[in-house]
Design an enzyme around this catalytic site. Structure first.
Site, PDB file in Angstrom:
ATOM      1  N   ASP A  85       0.819  -1.221   0.000  1.00 37.39           N
ATOM      2  CA  ASP A  85       0.000   0.000   0.000  1.00 37.39           C
ATOM      3  C   ASP A  85       0.850   1.268   0.000  1.00 37.39           C
ATOM      4  O   ASP A  85       0.567   2.222  -0.733  1.00 37.39           O
ATOM      5  CB  ASP A  85      -0.910   0.027   1.231  1.00 37.39           C
ATOM      6  CG  ASP A  85      -2.029  -0.993   1.160  1.00 37.39           C
ATOM      7  OD1 ASP A  85      -2.445  -1.354   0.046  1.00 37.39           O
ATOM      8  OD2 ASP A  85      -2.491  -1.439   2.229  1.00 37.39           O
ATOM      9  N   GLU A  86       1.887   1.292   0.842  1.00 40.78           N
ATOM     10  CA  GLU A  86       2.647   2.522   1.032  1.00 40.78           C
ATOM     11  C   GLU A  86       3.509   2.890  -0.170  1.00 40.78           C
ATOM     12  O   GLU A  86       4.013   4.019  -0.272  1.00 40.78           O
ATOM     13  CB  GLU A  86       3.532   2.419   2.285  1.00 40.78           C
ATOM     14  CG  GLU A  86       4.650   1.398   2.208  1.00 40.78           C
ATOM     15  CD  GLU A  86       4.249   0.007   2.687  1.00 40.78           C
ATOM     16  OE1 GLU A  86       5.159  -0.789   2.996  1.00 40.78           O
ATOM     17  OE2 GLU A  86       3.033  -0.278   2.731  1.00 40.78           O
ATOM     18  N   HIS A 110      -6.893  -4.227  -2.881  1.00 42.61           N
ATOM     19  CA  HIS A 110      -7.240  -3.585  -1.602  1.00 42.61           C
ATOM     20  C   HIS A 110      -7.562  -2.136  -1.916  1.00 42.61           C
ATOM     21  O   HIS A 110      -6.887  -1.505  -2.745  1.00 42.61           O
ATOM     22  CB  HIS A 110      -6.076  -3.700  -0.627  1.00 42.61           C
ATOM     23  CG  HIS A 110      -6.307  -3.079   0.718  1.00 42.61           C
ATOM     24  ND1 HIS A 110      -7.531  -3.109   1.361  1.00 42.61           N
ATOM     25  CD2 HIS A 110      -5.472  -2.400   1.551  1.00 42.61           C
ATOM     26  CE1 HIS A 110      -7.429  -2.500   2.527  1.00 42.61           C
ATOM     27  NE2 HIS A 110      -6.193  -2.049   2.669  1.00 42.61           N
ATOM     28  N   GLY A 136      -1.758 -15.190  -1.068  1.00 44.74           N
ATOM     29  CA  GLY A 136      -1.503 -15.552  -2.453  1.00 44.74           C
ATOM     30  C   GLY A 136      -1.217 -17.026  -2.676  1.00 44.74           C
ATOM     31  O   GLY A 136      -1.665 -17.613  -3.671  1.00 44.74           O
ATOM     32  N   GLU A 229      -1.079 -23.482  25.970  1.00 44.19           N
ATOM     33  CA  GLU A 229      -2.479 -23.228  26.305  1.00 44.19           C
ATOM     34  C   GLU A 229      -3.035 -21.938  25.713  1.00 44.19           C
ATOM     35  O   GLU A 229      -4.225 -21.872  25.393  1.00 44.19           O
ATOM     36  CB  GLU A 229      -2.655 -23.211  27.834  1.00 44.19           C
ATOM     37  CG  GLU A 229      -2.279 -24.508  28.527  1.00 44.19           C
ATOM     38  CD  GLU A 229      -3.072 -25.710  28.033  1.00 44.19           C
ATOM     39  OE1 GLU A 229      -4.187 -25.536  27.494  1.00 44.19           O
ATOM     40  OE2 GLU A 229      -2.569 -26.847  28.169  1.00 44.19           O
TER      41      GLU A 229
END
Length: 340
Positions: A85-86, A110, A136, A229
């Protein structure tokens, strides 16, 4: 979204792509899957990479033609941008925008850069999205198995009047129409995707697991018990939910565990957590998160990102987990995941 439609293979016509060339920009997790799936579907595909990219040899070895981003854009009719994105806005401005033709389609997986106005595509081009809801490697393996990965589909700009047809053809070639193409918008995809990552899937779950680990360790329990756990067994529960929902998961666990689920869950995730989530969503909707993220990225990740990454890597559960995972047959997966 009550008016959401789902398109399947019978709703899509591959011919809308068969006379076009598609440029896949980037060859990472999504890029390699898109390029190879489209190629195997008979689509004319070229991969666009920056000069000196380490991915060039890999793409060529897998039978794909590789060109510089500007040339790939110039030669193509559909340009799917699949880099982080950047990095998209700067590459778009320098390499893609000057080489677009009227009637071209610019695609995304996106909605970030379109939704927040980082990229503005000229009015005579289509803008669409196909967003697979899986990494992907899963998009690729599902396609190779004759199946598909569900995808979100959206059209932001329909300059040609054929944007939906072309986008559906892309979803068909990718394999997504085998499972279903769910209609959305760039805004809805962006805001819900970021919220899910931050409040639940990554930020929420990781902090929940680490906090449970810390509580047990601080109470004097062996860190290995705490890891098993509170962290290791998360996959077992999530797989059950993935397969058959919350009801199916609760059917598969013990009555003791189910009783504790009902009684303790609301104590851990109470009204204050919901209010915090609302705040996270508000920051996403207003663009505050996007602004902070892009500012940090433009600084070379020096404001918060690098220090947050270092701090996260120092949590005691990381060292314990590394030792625990060596006990299993898939103990080399850590290196594969981090290095690929």
């Amino acid at each position: 979204m009550s008016d959401m439609k789902i398109y399947y293979q019978s709703d899509c016509d591959l011919s809308y792509l068969q006379d076009k060339k598609v440029a896949v920009i980037g060859y990472g997790s999504q890029g390699h899957a898109h390029a190879l799936n489209l190629k195997d579907s008979g689509i004319d595909v070229v991969v666009g990479l920056y000069e000196g990219s380490k991915s060039k040899a890999k793409a060529e070895a897998q039978g794909l033609k590789v060109l510089p981003v500007a040339e790939a854009t110039k030669q193509s009719d559909v340009i799917m941008i699949l880099i982080p994105d950047e990095l998209q806005a700067d590459m778009y401005k320098a390499e893609i925008a000057p080489n677009l033709k009227a009637g071209d389609m610019v695609m995304f997986a996106h909605g970030f850069n379109i939704n927040y106005g980082c990229i503005k595509v000229r009015d005579d081009c289509d803008v669409a999205m196909i967003a697979p809801k899986a990494p992907g490697h899963t998009v690729r393996s599902e396609y190779q198995a004759g199946k598909g990965t569900p995808c979100l589909i959206a059209v932001e700009q329909d300059a040609t009047g054929k944007a939906w047809d072309i986008a559906k053809a892309y979803g068909l070639a990718l394999g997504g129409a085998r499972a279903g193409l769910l209609t959305t918008t760039f805004r809805i995809e962006t805001e819900t995707d970021l919220f899910g990552e931050q409040a639940v899937l990554c930020g929420g779950i990781v902090k929940l697991m680490q906090t449970g680990f810390d509580v047990l360790c601080e109470a004097g329990y062996d860190p290995r018990n705490a890891y098993f756990e509170c962290i290791h067994e998360m996959k077992l529960i999530v797989d059950l939910i993935y397969q058959s929902g919350f009801k199916g998961m609760r059917y598969s666990i013990s009555n003791t565990a189910e009783y504790g689920d009902y009684t303790a869950g609301p104590k851990v995730i109470g009204p204050e957590v919901k209010e915090a989530m609302k705040g996270i969503l508000a920051d996403i909707q207003s663009g505050k998160f996007a602004s902070e993220f892009m500012t940090d990225m433009s600084s070379g990740r020096k404001i918060h990102f690098n220090s947050m990454r270092r701090k996260a890597a120092e949590h005691p559960s990381e060292k314990v987990g590394e030792e625990i995972r060596k006990l299993y047959s898939w103990n080399n997966e850590d290196d594969k995941l981090i290095n690929n």
